[in-house]
Each structure stands twice: as C-alpha cells, then as structure tokens.
Design a protein around this motif. Structure first.
Motif, mmCIF file in Angstrom:
data_model
loop_
_atom_site.group_PDB
_atom_site.id
_atom_site.type_symbol
_atom_site.label_atom_id
_atom_site.label_comp_id
_atom_site.label_asym_id
_atom_site.label_seq_id
_atom_site.Cartn_x
_atom_site.Cartn_y
_atom_site.Cartn_z
ATOM 1 N N LYS A 74 0.838 -1.201 0.000
ATOM 2 C CA LYS A 74 0.000 0.000 0.000
ATOM 3 C C LYS A 74 0.873 1.252 0.000
ATOM 4 O O LYS A 74 0.618 2.195 -0.753
ATOM 5 C CB LYS A 74 -0.909 0.029 1.235
ATOM 6 N N ILE A 75 1.870 1.260 0.855
ATOM 7 C CA ILE A 75 2.755 2.425 0.947
ATOM 8 C C ILE A 75 3.502 2.616 -0.368
ATOM 9 O O ILE A 75 3.603 3.740 -0.879
ATOM 10 C CB ILE A 75 3.735 2.265 2.130
ATOM 11 N N SER A 76 4.005 1.535 -0.937
ATOM 12 C CA SER A 76 4.735 1.624 -2.204
ATOM 13 C C SER A 76 3.835 2.115 -3.325
ATOM 14 O O SER A 76 4.262 2.909 -4.169
ATOM 15 C CB SER A 76 5.314 0.264 -2.583
ATOM 16 N N LEU A 94 -1.002 8.903 2.516
ATOM 17 C CA LEU A 94 0.054 7.997 2.961
ATOM 18 C C LEU A 94 0.103 7.933 4.487
ATOM 19 O O LEU A 94 0.249 6.855 5.067
ATOM 20 C CB LEU A 94 1.402 8.454 2.398
ATOM 21 N N GLN A 95 -0.048 9.067 5.130
ATOM 22 C CA GLN A 95 -0.051 9.112 6.588
ATOM 23 C C GLN A 95 -1.224 8.299 7.144
ATOM 24 O O GLN A 95 -1.068 7.556 8.113
ATOM 25 C CB GLN A 95 -0.128 10.552 7.060
ATOM 26 N N ASN A 96 -2.396 8.405 6.521
ATOM 27 C CA ASN A 96 -3.562 7.628 6.966
ATOM 28 C C ASN A 96 -3.340 6.130 6.778
ATOM 29 O O ASN A 96 -3.716 5.326 7.636
ATOM 30 C CB ASN A 96 -4.819 8.065 6.211
ATOM 31 N N ILE A 97 -2.733 5.751 5.653
ATOM 32 C CA ILE A 97 -2.448 4.332 5.395
ATOM 33 C C ILE A 97 -1.486 3.789 6.448
ATOM 34 O O ILE A 97 -1.695 2.716 7.009
ATOM 35 C CB ILE A 97 -1.883 4.134 3.980
ATOM 36 N N ILE A 98 -0.442 4.545 6.721
ATOM 37 C CA ILE A 98 0.549 4.095 7.702
ATOM 38 C C ILE A 98 -0.083 3.978 9.081
ATOM 39 O O ILE A 98 0.125 2.994 9.790
ATOM 40 C CB ILE A 98 1.764 5.048 7.723
ATOM 41 N N THR A 99 -0.895 4.955 9.468
ATOM 42 C CA THR A 99 -1.524 4.932 10.784
ATOM 43 C C THR A 99 -2.474 3.746 10.924
ATOM 44 O O THR A 99 -2.408 3.008 11.910
ATOM 45 C CB THR A 99 -2.287 6.251 11.034
ATOM 46 N N THR A 104 -0.001 -3.706 15.064
ATOM 47 C CA THR A 104 0.232 -3.812 16.505
ATOM 48 C C THR A 104 -0.714 -4.837 17.130
ATOM 49 O O THR A 104 -0.298 -5.636 17.974
ATOM 50 C CB THR A 104 0.051 -2.436 17.177
ATOM 51 N N ALA A 105 -1.965 -4.836 16.706
ATOM 52 C CA ALA A 105 -2.926 -5.825 17.222
ATOM 53 C C ALA A 105 -2.482 -7.242 16.863
ATOM 54 O O ALA A 105 -2.551 -8.153 17.699
ATOM 55 C CB ALA A 105 -4.317 -5.545 16.665
ATOM 56 N N ASN A 106 -2.013 -7.447 15.640
ATOM 57 C CA ASN A 106 -1.535 -8.774 15.228
ATOM 58 C C ASN A 106 -0.306 -9.185 16.019
ATOM 59 O O ASN A 106 -0.158 -10.354 16.393
ATOM 60 C CB ASN A 106 -1.227 -8.790 13.734
ATOM 61 N N GLN A 107 0.598 -8.248 16.269
ATOM 62 C CA GLN A 107 1.791 -8.552 17.063
ATOM 63 C C GLN A 107 1.395 -8.953 18.486
ATOM 64 O O GLN A 107 1.964 -9.883 19.045
ATOM 65 C CB GLN A 107 2.729 -7.338 17.104
ATOM 66 N N ASN A 108 0.409 -8.261 19.055
ATOM 67 C CA ASN A 108 -0.051 -8.598 20.410
ATOM 68 C C ASN A 108 -0.674 -9.992 20.447
ATOM 69 O O ASN A 108 -0.479 -10.732 21.414
ATOM 70 C CB ASN A 108 -1.037 -7.547 20.916
ATOM 71 N N GLU A 109 -1.415 -10.369 19.410
ATOM 72 C CA GLU A 109 -1.982 -11.714 19.339
ATOM 73 C C GLU A 109 -0.873 -12.762 19.271
ATOM 74 O O GLU A 109 -0.957 -13.815 19.914
ATOM 75 C CB GLU A 109 -2.891 -11.849 18.121
#
Length: 163
Positions: free
Chosen positions: A57-59, A111-116, A123-128
């Motif tokens: 998405k960012i690219s 781009l800022q909205n996509i990154i956020t 972060t949610a996936n990392q916590n899982e």
C-alpha cells in the motif's frame, strides 16, 4: 487360588486402566502442543502477509508521488530553460506571467492515513502473536506437562516482534 486370580486380575486391570489414562493424557497434551504451535505459525504467516500488504500500500501511494515528482521536475526544467534560453527564446518568454505549479500534498496525507491504520492493525496482530506464544510457553512449563515437554524436547517460543 481364587483369591490369587482375583488379585492378579485386579492388578492387571488397574495397570491397564493406568496405561489407558496416561496414554489419553499424553495424546491430549500432544494435541494441545500441536494446536498452539500451529496457531502460532499461522499467526506468524498472517503477520508476514499483513506486513507485506502494508508495504505494498505504501509503495503504491509513493509510486504515484514519484511519478508526480518526475513530472513536476520536467515542468520546472522546461520553464527554467525557456526563461534563460539564448537568443529570442528568453525574451519571447518574458512577457508571459508564469504560474509555478503547486504540489498536491493530499498524497502525503493519504500515505499518513495508510501508515496509521496499517500500524494499528499490525500492533494488534503482534499482540496476538505474543499472547499465543505466552499461552504455549505457560502450557509447556506447567506441571505435569513440563515433564512431557522435556521428554519430547518441546522448546519455548520466542515471538518475533517487529517494531
């Protein structure tokens, strides 16, 4: 003789029941190990896919920006060469009022909205992933599962956390 036969049958029956119960416990413990380890592996693959999706998405958004940057550069170079060109070219262009193109900053806001938004789901996936590894590690370190884990050589999972 009758008492000896009954005692022997009782001991053999008790031994069979003990082996069956212990075998059931081993099967249950192994199945939980496989379930948690598979869940961890699947979540790790999911995180890799989410990370790849985020970067795509960012690219994609920044590629548009690169194309616009190149087009803007071409316009500025052409303006500058027309203004400062030799002979009549420079004087011909002096009577034209130039309007320098403005850069559209909406791409950077997008781009800022996509990154956020991607970062929040990441972060949610990392916590899982951390929760799954914690559950597995507690499972293999508690008694009596820790004995089975030691016999089968099960190792703790150290989650891969990417920040």
């Amino acid at each position: 003789m009758n008492k000896l036969l009954i005692t022997t049958l009782a001991l053999v029956g008790t031994l069979v029941v003990t082996v069956v119960v212990f075998g059931g416990y081993l099967a249950s413990t192994y199945n939980k190990h496989v379930q948690l380890h598979s869940l961890y592996d699947a979540k790790l693959k999911s995180n890799e896919a989410n990370f790849d999706n985020m970067w795509k998405k960012i690219s994609q958004v920044t590629q548009v920006s690169d194309m616009q940057k190149d087009a803007l550069k071409q316009i500025f170079v052409e303006y500058a060469s027309a203004r400062t060109g030799g002979g009549d070219q420079g004087s011909l262009m002096r009577w034209i009022k130039e309007a320098v193109p403005t850069v559209d900053v909406s791409i950077y806001k997008n781009l800022q909205n996509i990154i956020t938004s991607s970062r929040d789901s990441w972060t949610a996936n990392q916590n899982e992933l951390i929760d799954i590894s914690r559950e597995y590690n507690v499972f293999i370190k508690t008694f009596p599962t820790n004995i089975v884990a030691m016999v089968f050589g099960w190792q703790s999972i150290n989650p891969v956390v990417i920040t």
